[in-house]
Design an enzyme around this catalytic site. Structure first.
Site, PDB file in Angstrom:
ATOM      1  N   PHE A 135      42.982  48.355  51.005  1.00 35.75           N
ATOM      2  CA  PHE A 135      42.724  49.657  51.153  1.00 35.75           C
ATOM      3  C   PHE A 135      41.239  50.101  50.780  1.00 35.75           C
ATOM      4  O   PHE A 135      40.836  49.867  49.616  1.00 35.75           O
ATOM      5  CB  PHE A 135      43.487  50.924  50.565  1.00 35.75           C
ATOM      6  N   ASP A 221      35.518  45.845  45.468  1.00 35.53           N
ATOM      7  CA  ASP A 221      36.096  47.448  45.591  1.00 35.53           C
ATOM      8  C   ASP A 221      36.588  47.763  44.294  1.00 35.53           C
ATOM      9  O   ASP A 221      37.999  47.504  44.115  1.00 35.53           O
ATOM     10  CB  ASP A 221      36.742  47.600  46.828  1.00 35.53           C
ATOM     11  N   LYS A 250      36.461  57.708  42.355  1.00 31.47           N
ATOM     12  CA  LYS A 250      37.907  58.048  41.900  1.00 31.47           C
ATOM     13  C   LYS A 250      37.408  58.549  40.073  1.00 31.47           C
ATOM     14  O   LYS A 250      36.853  59.513  40.043  1.00 31.47           O
ATOM     15  CB  LYS A 250      38.938  57.185  41.741  1.00 31.47           C
TER      16      LYS A 250
HETATM   17  C1  PLP Z   1      40.919  55.410  47.289  1.00 30.66           C
HETATM   18  C2  PLP Z   1      40.183  54.401  47.365  1.00 30.66           C
HETATM   19  C3  PLP Z   1      39.202  54.151  48.391  1.00 30.66           C
HETATM   20  C4  PLP Z   1      38.713  55.357  49.216  1.00 30.66           C
HETATM   21  O1  PLP Z   1      38.199  56.570  48.470  1.00 30.66           O
HETATM   22  P1  PLP Z   1      37.814  58.029  48.960  1.00 30.66           P
HETATM   23  O2  PLP Z   1      37.195  58.692  47.707  1.00 30.66           O
HETATM   24  O3  PLP Z   1      39.433  58.441  49.281  1.00 30.66           O
HETATM   25  O4  PLP Z   1      36.994  57.764  50.169  1.00 30.66           O
HETATM   26  C5  PLP Z   1      38.747  52.961  48.568  1.00 30.66           C
HETATM   27  N1  PLP Z   1      38.917  52.013  47.874  1.00 30.66           N
HETATM   28  C6  PLP Z   1      39.950  51.892  47.037  1.00 30.66           C
HETATM   29  C7  PLP Z   1      40.275  50.673  46.256  1.00 30.66           C
HETATM   30  C8  PLP Z   1      40.662  53.215  46.784  1.00 30.66           C
HETATM   31  O5  PLP Z   1      41.569  53.134  45.965  1.00 30.66           O
END
Ligand code: PLP
Length: 404
Positions: A135, A221, A250
């Site tokens: 994701f 990521d 986050k």
């Molecule tokens: C939440 C998340 C995203 C997206 O972040 P947003 O602030 O919602 O755009 C991307 N990669 C990972 C691993 C995430 O947990």
């Protein structure tokens, strides 16, 4: 929620929301509008890194709010430089670009990788290898990167240039890496939304070697795993295999919307004046809070304490799983990014937890995610365990009666 109240909602119906609204929070506690108190083990989906209303964060936000909110990136922003310097000092990176969200940090990471090859004389190298179950966000490029059909459906042609491989398929990966159009490999060291599925450290080391062999950039990521969540400042430290580019968001804002794309000087060499931009990214308010978050997380001994508490929590959960094998299959994760792989549907466990006064988040692969604030105390972990046990017992009892 009944159909008519949905129809009356002024909001896009993109979320199936729980019928629960919160009024205030303090530390690990959330208080609902009707006065009930919950232990918040979801942290706004890995965002409230230091719990709710952390005094140091509140103070930093208030102080900045009275001085200056926004000036744009046409001017120098001292808080941005300071936060970048601190991130660089504590990671592999040499350069930072601040954003408002995780998806935007990923967009920057993808553009940085493609642009690197472009200015290196290889415009044909633009493809990004990603992994099933990943994701990376909800923008058009990041849904293409994640490659999940349920997020792509109905939104027109998938953005070109992303190739998903099966998680853990080394053979396919080695073959794909020989492709002459490959710019980068993008991976979460631990899949968050995908179900707290960790990449073994030796695989990240192998991935690093593979990238070096083929001139491919490695992008992590760490939007969910970063800033102390796993007991290290960034999760890649568990493996020692550093990336060329990394997205973080986050937890880095502790609840204030912000993200960052980090890169080495070499990887960022194509990102010259005018190639990328953002109106809000790196604004003084966000930077004040981001710096305050690092004051806490980088303080001497803080992450050691996180690892100690995480071990206690995970051991307690493992023993609970042993006692309720019909409810909980196993415990996964690193640090305070914890997954309960369920036997019963994860949605049932989350409802039972809510009844017991605990807020938790779902994840893929039938997992319940626990993302407590890094500041949770041992006492609060004990209380959380009592409530989690009572939820597990509620789900177990009918099963045991049925089999008796
Ligand atoms: C939440 C998340 C995203 C997206 O972040 P947003 O602030 O919602 O755009 C991307 N990669 C990972 C691993 C995430 O947990």
């Amino acid at each position: 929620m009944d159909q008519s109240s949905q129809d009356n909602s002024p909001l896009f119906q993109t979320y199936a929301r729980a019928p629960l609204a919160f009024e205030r929070g303090e530390g690990v506690w959330l208080e609902s509008r009707d006065g009930r108190r919950f232990l918040d083990l979801s942290g706004g989906i890995a965002v409230n890194l230091l719990g709710h209303a952390h005094p140091h964060l509140v103070e930093a936000l208030k102080a900045q709010a009275e001085k200056l909110w926004h000036t744009s990136n046409l001017f120098e922003i001292p808080g941005q430089t300071r936060l970048a310097e601190r991130l660089i000092e504590n990671t592999f990176a040499d350069k930072a670009f601040f954003t408002n969200s995780g998806a935007e940090a990923l967009e920057c990471a993808i553009k940085t990788a493609r642009r690197y090859h472009y200015v290196s004389g290889h415009p044909e190298r633009y493809r990004i290898i990603t992994f099933e179950g990943a994701f990376h966000g909800r923008t058009l490029a990041t849904i293409a990167a994640g490659g999940q059909a349920k997020y792509l459906e109905g939104f027109g042609p998938k953005v070109e240039g992303f190739d998903q491989l099966r998680f853990g398929d080394h053979e396919a990966l080695r073959l794909a890496a020989t492709g002459s159009e490959v710019a980068a490999i993008l991976i979460e060291p631990i899949q968050g939304e995908g179900g707290i599925r960790g990449v073994p450290p030796q695989c990240l080391v192998g991935l690093r070697q593979l990238c070096d062999e083929h001139g491919i950039l490695l992008i992590y990521d760490e939007v969910q795993t970063g800033v102390g969540r796993t007991g290290r400042f960034y999760a890649y430290e568990h493996s020692g295999a550093a990336p060329d580019i990394m997205a973080s968001a986050k937890g880095i804002g502790g609840g204030f919307p912000m993200g960052v794309c980090l890169a080495t000087n070499e990887a960022a060499k194509g990102m010259t004046a005018g190639t990328h931009g953002t109106t809000y990214g790196g604004n003084p308010l966000a930077m004040a809070v981001g710096n305050a978050v690092l004051d806490v997380v980088l303080a001497e001994g803080f992450l050691e304490e996180v690892r100690r508490k995480a071990l206690l929590f995970k051991q307690s959960l493992a023993s609970l799983a042993d006692r309720f094998p019909d409810v909980i299959e196993s415990i996964r994760g690193e640090g305070l990014l914890i997954g309960l792989k369920m036997h019963v549907p994860n949605t049932r466990m989350i409802a039972a937890l809510r009844d017991a006064g605990v807020v938790a988040a779902p994840a893929g692969d039938n997992v319940v995610r626990l993302l407590p604030p890094l500041t949770i105390t041992v006492e609060e972990i004990r209380l959380a365990m009592e409530r989690i046990e009572s939820a597990a017992a509620d789900l177990s009892a009918p099963l045991q009666r049925a089999s008796a």
